[in-house]
Design a protein around this motif. Structure first.
Motif, PDB file in Angstrom:
ATOM      1  N   LEU A 166      55.685  19.467  27.233  1.00  0.00           N
ATOM      2  CA  LEU A 166      55.854  18.716  28.480  1.00  0.00           C
ATOM      3  C   LEU A 166      54.739  19.009  29.479  1.00  0.00           C
ATOM      4  O   LEU A 166      54.857  18.675  30.660  1.00  0.00           O
ATOM      5  CB  LEU A 166      57.223  19.029  29.088  1.00  0.00           C
ATOM      6  CG  LEU A 166      58.399  18.603  28.197  1.00  0.00           C
ATOM      7  CD1 LEU A 166      59.697  19.227  28.648  1.00  0.00           C
ATOM      8  CD2 LEU A 166      58.521  17.081  28.176  1.00  0.00           C
TER       9      LEU A 166
ATOM     10  N   ALA B 166      62.004  15.773  21.743  1.00  0.00           N
ATOM     11  CA  ALA B 166      63.177  15.115  22.345  1.00  0.00           C
ATOM     12  C   ALA B 166      62.935  14.700  23.798  1.00  0.00           C
ATOM     13  O   ALA B 166      63.199  13.558  24.179  1.00  0.00           O
ATOM     14  CB  ALA B 166      64.396  16.039  22.262  1.00  0.00           C
ATOM     15  N   ALA B 167      62.432  15.639  24.604  1.00  0.00           N
ATOM     16  CA  ALA B 167      62.262  15.316  26.025  1.00  0.00           C
ATOM     17  C   ALA B 167      61.154  14.274  26.223  1.00  0.00           C
ATOM     18  O   ALA B 167      61.241  13.441  27.121  1.00  0.00           O
ATOM     19  CB  ALA B 167      61.945  16.581  26.818  1.00  0.00           C
TER      20      ALA B 167
ATOM     21  N   ARG C  15      58.171  23.655  22.400  1.00  0.00           N
ATOM     22  CA  ARG C  15      59.012  22.675  23.106  1.00  0.00           C
ATOM     23  C   ARG C  15      58.676  22.655  24.593  1.00  0.00           C
ATOM     24  O   ARG C  15      58.576  21.597  25.208  1.00  0.00           O
ATOM     25  CB  ARG C  15      60.486  23.024  22.906  1.00  0.00           C
ATOM     26  CG  ARG C  15      61.436  22.153  23.705  1.00  0.00           C
ATOM     27  CD  ARG C  15      62.885  22.442  23.391  1.00  0.00           C
ATOM     28  NE  ARG C  15      63.303  23.761  23.870  1.00  0.00           N
ATOM     29  CZ  ARG C  15      64.546  24.239  23.744  1.00  0.00           C
ATOM     30  NH1 ARG C  15      65.474  23.506  23.131  1.00  0.00           N
ATOM     31  NH2 ARG C  15      64.855  25.430  24.186  1.00  0.00           N
TER      32      ARG C  15
ATOM     33  N   MET D 267      60.105  26.760  30.335  1.00  0.00           N
ATOM     34  CA  MET D 267      60.939  27.962  30.292  1.00  0.00           C
ATOM     35  C   MET D 267      61.184  28.370  28.847  1.00  0.00           C
ATOM     36  O   MET D 267      61.515  27.536  28.002  1.00  0.00           O
ATOM     37  CB  MET D 267      62.269  27.663  30.986  1.00  0.00           C
ATOM     38  CG  MET D 267      63.242  28.811  31.006  1.00  0.00           C
ATOM     39  SD  MET D 267      62.954  29.904  32.417  1.00  0.00           S
ATOM     40  CE  MET D 267      64.073  31.240  32.011  1.00  0.00           C
TER      41      MET D 267
ATOM     42  N   PHE E 221      66.042  16.833  31.320  1.00  0.00           N
ATOM     43  CA  PHE E 221      67.164  15.944  31.025  1.00  0.00           C
ATOM     44  C   PHE E 221      68.068  15.836  32.249  1.00  0.00           C
ATOM     45  O   PHE E 221      68.398  16.848  32.872  1.00  0.00           O
ATOM     46  CB  PHE E 221      67.995  16.487  29.857  1.00  0.00           C
ATOM     47  CG  PHE E 221      67.361  16.293  28.505  1.00  0.00           C
ATOM     48  CD1 PHE E 221      67.778  15.260  27.682  1.00  0.00           C
ATOM     49  CD2 PHE E 221      66.364  17.145  28.053  1.00  0.00           C
ATOM     50  CE1 PHE E 221      67.200  15.079  26.432  1.00  0.00           C
ATOM     51  CE2 PHE E 221      65.773  16.968  26.812  1.00  0.00           C
ATOM     52  CZ  PHE E 221      66.199  15.929  25.995  1.00  0.00           C
TER      53      PHE E 221
ATOM     54  N   HIS F 149      71.858  26.231  25.962  1.00  0.00           N
ATOM     55  CA  HIS F 149      71.377  24.952  25.432  1.00  0.00           C
ATOM     56  C   HIS F 149      71.321  23.897  26.530  1.00  0.00           C
ATOM     57  O   HIS F 149      70.468  23.011  26.520  1.00  0.00           O
ATOM     58  CB  HIS F 149      72.274  24.473  24.296  1.00  0.00           C
ATOM     59  CG  HIS F 149      72.261  25.384  23.105  1.00  0.00           C
ATOM     60  ND1 HIS F 149      72.856  25.060  21.909  1.00  0.00           N
ATOM     61  CD2 HIS F 149      71.732  26.615  22.925  1.00  0.00           C
ATOM     62  CE1 HIS F 149      72.688  26.058  21.054  1.00  0.00           C
ATOM     63  NE2 HIS F 149      72.025  27.016  21.653  1.00  0.00           N
TER      64      HIS F 149
ATOM     65  N   PHE G 180      63.460  31.189  26.620  1.00  0.00           N
ATOM     66  CA  PHE G 180      64.625  32.054  26.814  1.00  0.00           C
ATOM     67  C   PHE G 180      64.670  33.179  25.780  1.00  0.00           C
ATOM     68  O   PHE G 180      64.152  33.050  24.674  1.00  0.00           O
ATOM     69  CB  PHE G 180      65.918  31.236  26.669  1.00  0.00           C
ATOM     70  CG  PHE G 180      66.048  30.097  27.639  1.00  0.00           C
ATOM     71  CD1 PHE G 180      66.738  30.255  28.833  1.00  0.00           C
ATOM     72  CD2 PHE G 180      65.483  28.855  27.362  1.00  0.00           C
ATOM     73  CE1 PHE G 180      66.871  29.200  29.726  1.00  0.00           C
ATOM     74  CE2 PHE G 180      65.606  27.797  28.253  1.00  0.00           C
ATOM     75  CZ  PHE G 180      66.301  27.977  29.429  1.00  0.00           C
TER      76      PHE G 180
ATOM     77  N   ASN H 280      67.506  29.242  22.489  1.00  0.00           N
ATOM     78  CA  ASN H 280      68.203  28.050  22.968  1.00  0.00           C
ATOM     79  C   ASN H 280      67.653  26.746  22.411  1.00  0.00           C
ATOM     80  O   ASN H 280      67.591  25.737  23.102  1.00  0.00           O
ATOM     81  CB  ASN H 280      68.197  27.997  24.502  1.00  0.00           C
ATOM     82  CG  ASN H 280      69.124  29.033  25.094  1.00  0.00           C
ATOM     83  OD1 ASN H 280      70.091  29.440  24.443  1.00  0.00           O
ATOM     84  ND2 ASN H 280      68.835  29.479  26.297  1.00  0.00           N
ATOM     85  N   LEU H 281      67.281  26.781  21.138  1.00  0.00           N
ATOM     86  CA  LEU H 281      66.924  25.517  20.492  1.00  0.00           C
ATOM     87  C   LEU H 281      68.203  24.712  20.285  1.00  0.00           C
ATOM     88  O   LEU H 281      69.291  25.270  20.160  1.00  0.00           O
ATOM     89  CB  LEU H 281      66.258  25.777  19.135  1.00  0.00           C
ATOM     90  CG  LEU H 281      64.889  26.454  19.193  1.00  0.00           C
ATOM     91  CD1 LEU H 281      64.347  26.655  17.771  1.00  0.00           C
ATOM     92  CD2 LEU H 281      63.898  25.635  20.011  1.00  0.00           C
ATOM     93  N   TRP H 282      68.065  23.397  20.237  1.00  0.00           N
ATOM     94  CA  TRP H 282      69.224  22.533  20.005  1.00  0.00           C
ATOM     95  C   TRP H 282      69.458  22.442  18.500  1.00  0.00           C
ATOM     96  O   TRP H 282      68.613  21.924  17.759  1.00  0.00           O
ATOM     97  CB  TRP H 282      68.973  21.168  20.633  1.00  0.00           C
ATOM     98  CG  TRP H 282      68.712  21.291  22.108  1.00  0.00           C
ATOM     99  CD1 TRP H 282      69.508  21.936  23.012  1.00  0.00           C
ATOM    100  CD2 TRP H 282      67.594  20.800  22.850  1.00  0.00           C
ATOM    101  NE1 TRP H 282      68.953  21.862  24.269  1.00  0.00           N
ATOM    102  CE2 TRP H 282      67.786  21.180  24.201  1.00  0.00           C
ATOM    103  CE3 TRP H 282      66.453  20.076  22.514  1.00  0.00           C
ATOM    104  CZ2 TRP H 282      66.878  20.854  25.200  1.00  0.00           C
ATOM    105  CZ3 TRP H 282      65.553  19.753  23.516  1.00  0.00           C
ATOM    106  CH2 TRP H 282      65.763  20.141  24.842  1.00  0.00           C
TER     107      TRP H 282
END
Lengths: 220, 262
Positions: free
Chosen positions: B167, B114-115, B163, B95, A127, A118, B97, B101-103
């Motif tokens: 970007l 979010a970013a 996600r 990237m 970030f 994460h 994975f 690896n989601l929040w």
């Protein structure tokens, strides 16, 4: 023998003043302890091996010695190294530092609970470290950290009673003084127990509300 | 002459005393799909993670569109990039994975936007509009308000792809994107990836999906024991594997298919 609570309760304003000092030191001490503990945990996590090792020692000492011994050392031992503190500041500092050691461990476990992936995903999304802590790590660990953090707050509330021994005019000191003046020791202790218990239940209630608010995202 | 999307030069990587990548040089051309295949422990995931600087190369260099990633200079003159510089170069890369690896504390839309909000500083409405467009692209507009725990594995991976795409990367890296999915959910993720390849996105994919590699890749790289043994067009790699180690590796896939028929 008969119990006479009236003689205790007749000193209501005095008791309330003591209660006020207790609540003030408890809330301020807990907030400071949590903030300091968070800083320690963050430094240990990101500061490299040396910082981690250097900070582990004070944390272990604080967790490995009784709170009473710590505040006696601070209040009675402090003057020997030129540290003269009034009772209330001494009590607040003592409580904050003692609590910080436990909060540092709580947040350390919190940091460890977030999967590395994460954090890597956050790094790949651009970030910075500070943004990762604020937007990913802290909110993600919140639900896991909240129960032990609230539990620690409750423990700190009860530990404030020991501050009466370094003459902090908090509730235990106030009420037991009234008890001795009025020859109503047991009554004063019962009143104390009930008020602390009520405060603890109130804190637990707030904790459960916060937990419910946080638990919307469906992870255990 | 324009620089390749990724240029890897004499890259080696050690974990402790174990050499996991040995002297790898590879150029990933722009607009093409490069698949990395090889047995477990061959170093293919580590190589991909080096391309995002999630692993630090022990020696050698990586350039992203001509710019050094992670370190500047080589040998004893090697210096670590500042965090801001690393973020800038890494910004060209998206990237994906194996474990998504989601929040977990954010909705699908939250993950995708979010970013844009926190890093790029877009107003919430604009970030969410862009995020929604990306979710739409992977077919998950209706799931925007769901948290990761409420989505299937395939849906989570599609959110993760959205996600990364939000970007505007020029290069997409995929680290075994379907290995955590059952066969039924693998298809929906591969479909999204095929569409992305058709758009001309530069992609590097570590995969065990030999069928995907054969049909989508422009180049297939075969790694074994940390060495890049072979890289060529999929026709050459799969039709006439001349490398004995590659032949052996592909045989295990055929064996598995044959066993199913028995």
């Amino acid at each position: 023998m008969s119990f006479d609570f009236a003689v205790i309760l007749a000193r209501g304003p005095q008791i309330l003043a003591g209660l006020g000092v207790t609540i003030l030191i408890w809330i301020a001490g807990t907030l400071l302890a949590a903030a300091l503990g968070f800083l320690v945990a963050t430094a240990r996590r990101f500061g490299g091996r040396f910082v981690d090792l250097a900070l582990s020692l004070p944390v272990e000492i604080l967790r490995g010695t009784p709170f009473l011994v710590q505040i006696f050392l601070l209040y009675f031992g402090g003057p020997y190294i030129g540290l003269r503190l009034d009772p209330i500041p001494a009590g607040l500092i003592g409580l904050s530092v003692y609590g910080a050691a436990y909060y540092a461990e709580i947040f350390r476990a919190g940091y460890q609970s977030v999967p590395t992936g994460h954090v890597e995903a956050a790094a790949c999304a651009g970030f910075s470290r500070g943004q990762t802590i604020r937007f990913i790590l802290l909110p993600e660990m919140a639900l896991l950290v909240l129960p032990p953090a609230m539990n620690m707050a409750v423990i700190l509330l009860k530990e404030t009673a020991l501050l009466s021994l370094i003459t902090v005019p908090e509730m235990t000191m106030t009420v037991s003084a009234i008890g001795s003046q009025q020859y109503a020791f047991v009554e004063s202790l019962v009143v104390l127990a009930l008020v602390y218990w009520a405060l603890v239940e109130l804190a637990n209630l707030l904790g459960r509300l916060a937990e419910r608010r946080l638990s919307t995202f469906g992870t255990p | 002459m324009t620089d390749p999307a990724i240029r890897i030069a004499t890259l080696s990587k050690k974990f402790g005393d174990t050499l996991v990548l040995r002297d790898i040089s590879l150029e990933v051309p722009r607009g093409q799909v490069t698949c990395l295949i090889g047995p477990s422990g061959s170093g293919k995931s580590t190589l991909l993670r080096c391309m995002a600087f999630l692993e630090e190369p022990t020696s050698g260099s990586i350039e992203i569109e001509g710019e050094p990633l992670g370190f500047t200079g080589t040998g004893s003159a090697r210096r670590r990039q500042s965090p801001a510089e690393l973020r800038r170069v890494r910004g060209k890369i998206g990237m994906v994975f194996q474990q998504f690896n989601l929040w977990p504390h954010m909705t699908a839309l939250g993950n995708v936007s979010a970013a844009l909000r926190r890093v790029r500083g877009l107003p919430r409405a604009e970030a969410e509009a862009r995020g929604m467009a990306q979710l739409d692209k992977v077919g998950l507009k209706e799931r925007a308000g769901h948290y990761p725990a409420q989505l299937s594995g395939g849906q989570q991976q599609r959110v993760a792809i959205a996600r990364a795409l939000a970007l505007d990367p020029t290069i997409m890296l995929f680290d075994e994107p379907t290995s955590a999915l059952d066969p039924e959910l693998t298809g929906e993720v591969l479909t999204v990836m095929r569409a992305l390849a058709d758009e001309g996105m530069t992609m590097v994919v570590v995969t065990h999906e030999i069928g995907f590699a054969a049909s989508v890749a422009h180049t297939v790289c075969f790694l074994d024991h940390g060495r890049l043994l072979f890289h060529d067009t999929p026709e050459k790699v799969f039709a006439a594997p001349r490398e004995p180690r590659l032949e052996q590796f592909l045989d295990t896939y055929l064996d598995r298919g044959a066993q199913m028929l028995r």
